[in-house]
Design an enzyme around this catalytic site. Structure first.
Site, PDB file in Angstrom:
ATOM      1  CD  GLU A  84      28.935  55.158  34.297  1.00 31.26           C
ATOM      2  OE1 GLU A  84      29.902  55.924  34.230  1.00 31.26           O
ATOM      3  OE2 GLU A  84      29.024  53.933  34.092  1.00 31.26           O
ATOM      4  CB  CYS A 118      36.612  48.948  39.787  1.00 33.94           C
ATOM      5  SG  CYS A 118      34.983  49.685  39.728  1.00 33.94           S
ATOM      6  CD  GLU A 158      29.211  45.606  48.001  1.00 37.96           C
ATOM      7  OE1 GLU A 158      29.890  45.094  47.097  1.00 37.96           O
ATOM      8  OE2 GLU A 158      28.222  45.038  48.518  1.00 37.96           O
ATOM      9  CB  SER A 189      26.986  41.969  41.674  1.00 35.66           C
ATOM     10  OG  SER A 189      28.327  41.637  41.552  1.00 35.66           O
ATOM     11  CG  LEU A 213      36.876  34.869  44.129  1.00 40.14           C
ATOM     12  CD1 LEU A 213      36.857  35.007  45.645  1.00 40.14           C
ATOM     13  CD2 LEU A 213      36.804  33.390  43.739  1.00 40.14           C
ATOM     14  CG  HIS A 214      37.130  40.060  40.509  1.00 43.02           C
ATOM     15  ND1 HIS A 214      36.419  39.652  39.409  1.00 43.02           N
ATOM     16  CD2 HIS A 214      36.358  40.979  41.126  1.00 43.02           C
ATOM     17  CE1 HIS A 214      35.268  40.316  39.348  1.00 43.02           C
ATOM     18  NE2 HIS A 214      35.202  41.116  40.388  1.00 43.02           N
ATOM     19  CB  CYS A 337      30.046  50.260  36.672  1.00 42.48           C
ATOM     20  SG  CYS A 337      31.207  49.603  37.851  1.00 42.48           S
TER      21      CYS A 337
HETATM   22  S1  SF4 Z   1      31.973  49.435  42.166  1.00 47.37           S
HETATM   23 FE1  SF4 Z   1      32.294  47.283  42.748  1.00 47.37          FE
HETATM   24  S2  SF4 Z   1      34.191  46.678  41.708  1.00 47.37           S
HETATM   25 FE2  SF4 Z   1      34.092  48.941  41.676  1.00 47.37          FE
HETATM   26  S3  SF4 Z   1      35.289  49.612  43.490  1.00 47.37           S
HETATM   27 FE3  SF4 Z   1      33.129  49.448  44.089  1.00 47.37          FE
HETATM   28  S4  SF4 Z   1      32.912  47.365  44.918  1.00 47.37           S
HETATM   29 FE4  SF4 Z   1      34.822  47.409  43.746  1.00 47.37          FE
END
Ligand code: SF4
Length: 351
Positions: A84, A118, A158, A189, A213-214, A337
């Site tokens: 996406e 996520c 990632e 990011s 971070l979260h 996402c």
């Molecule tokens: S896309 Fe980003 S937030 Fe989602 S699982 Fe992967 S690293 Fe974690």
């Protein structure tokens, strides 16, 4: 990379060197869609290249959803995986006089990091995108004539887990002979993969960096983001401080507010203390607070209440930590996402 394959082929068929320059201009400056459209080439060469390489963009757009200031596109890669990209339009406001268009791109189909909140993490890992598949998301919007002011690597995957292809894509995007974007218009990011942060610091010091971070607490962060067991918060901050010292850039801290998980006054206080404890670099950290977009099939996490968001922000303000509450859009079109991917795959399997 497509251009390298074209170069090899042009040598094989004994075309003069200037052909490559013509093709480079047509693809990266004029955003041609097909070789047959490149009228600076002879008709026969256009047809030969089209037959050999097909459409210039390796991505096929399957589905587009538009909402308020948001356009989200689901693409299929040549190997049949889905990714996406989201175009976000920020209207002028008190701080910025002009409209800004940002493109959020994916670096992988799915993701292996398993962050619990996520939608992409729930899909699992499918495929590392090639450099052309990463830049193809930008090329798609340029081919249809859209202005794109900045690119953020905050889509599926990632970025630093697909390190070599990511860096090749960054070269393609910033090379003055290719897409020629200023590195300061790009932003990565990451959940904190140290080798990638260190390489970015050396190779692309002008590219912006966000640390997702979260949670300011290692124990909790390891629960909701398993990567923290390998790269705990303190170690990542050491690398971020090196990035700041080398680049003099700000670092953004992404913090998604999850109801009754990480939105308490204790979390706000601990986040502020964590940033303040960086001492001489503390003033170059900026917290981006994000309202959570709940996943359609995911009930574990919910959006923090508006009052909690306000209180969280007030605590950061009181303790002198720079922060912004990110503009909220896309809930109605599953803009986080992985969410369009999940709902599309679900529909396909029901069809
Ligand atoms: S896309 Fe980003 S937030 Fe989602 S699982 Fe992967 S690293 Fe974690």
């Amino acid at each position: 990379m497509l251009l390298n394959d074209i170069q090899t082929y042009l040598l094989e068929i004994h075309e003069p060197a200037f052909r490559l320059k013509q093709l480079r201009t047509a693809i990266y400056t004029q955003y041609a869609t097909n070789f047959t459209d490149i009228t600076t080439l002879s008709l026969s060469l256009r047809e030969v290249l089209q037959a050999k390489f097909g459409p210039i963009n390796p991505l096929k757009s399957l589905h587009t959803v538009t909402g308020n200031q948001v356009e989200k596109v689901l693409f299929e890669t040549p190997s049949g995986h889905l990714i996406e990209a989201v175009k976000l339009t920020y209207l002028p406001n008190a701080e910025r006089k002009t409209t800004h268009t940002a493109l959020c791109v994916s670096s992988q189909s799915g993701c292996a990091m398993g962050c619990q909140f996520c939608a992409t993490g729930n899909i699992g890992f499918k495929q590392n995108l090639s450099a052309d598949e990463i830049t193809g998301q930008y090329l798609y919007f340029k081919q249809k004539g859209d202005p794109i002011d900045s690119i953020i690597f905050m889509g599926m995957g990632e970025p630093f887990a697909n390190e070599n292809n990511l860096f090749e894509a960054l070269h393609t995007l910033t090379d003055p002979d290719l897409f020629a974007l200023s590195p300061s218009r790009l932003s990565i990011s990451t959940v904190g993969l140290l080798p990638g942060i260190q390489r970015l610091t050396q190779e692309f010091p002008q590219i912006n960096l966000t640390y997702s971070l979260h949670s300011p607490f290692d124990k909790q962060r390891s629960q909701i983001m398993p990567v923290n067991q390998t790269y705990p918060i303190e170690k990542v901050f050491l690398a971020l401080n090196e990035y700041i010292k080398t680049t003099k850039n700000r670092v953004f801290i992404a913090y998604t507010l999850l109801k009754d998980v990480n939105d308490s006054p204790e979390h706000a206080q601990a986040l502020a203390e964590l940033i303040k404890s960086q001492r001489d670099t503390a003033y170059l950290y900026h917290v981006n607070l994000i309202r959570y977009n709940p996943c359609p099939s995911e009930v574990i996490f919910e959006r923090a209440e508006p009052a909690k968001v306000k209180a969280f922000q007030a605590t950061l303000d009181r303790l002198g930590v720079k922060n912004t509450l990110r503009q909220d859009f896309g809930v109605e079109i599953d803009a986080a996402c992985g969410q369009l991917y999940a709902s599309y795959s679900q529909k396909q399997s029901l069809a």
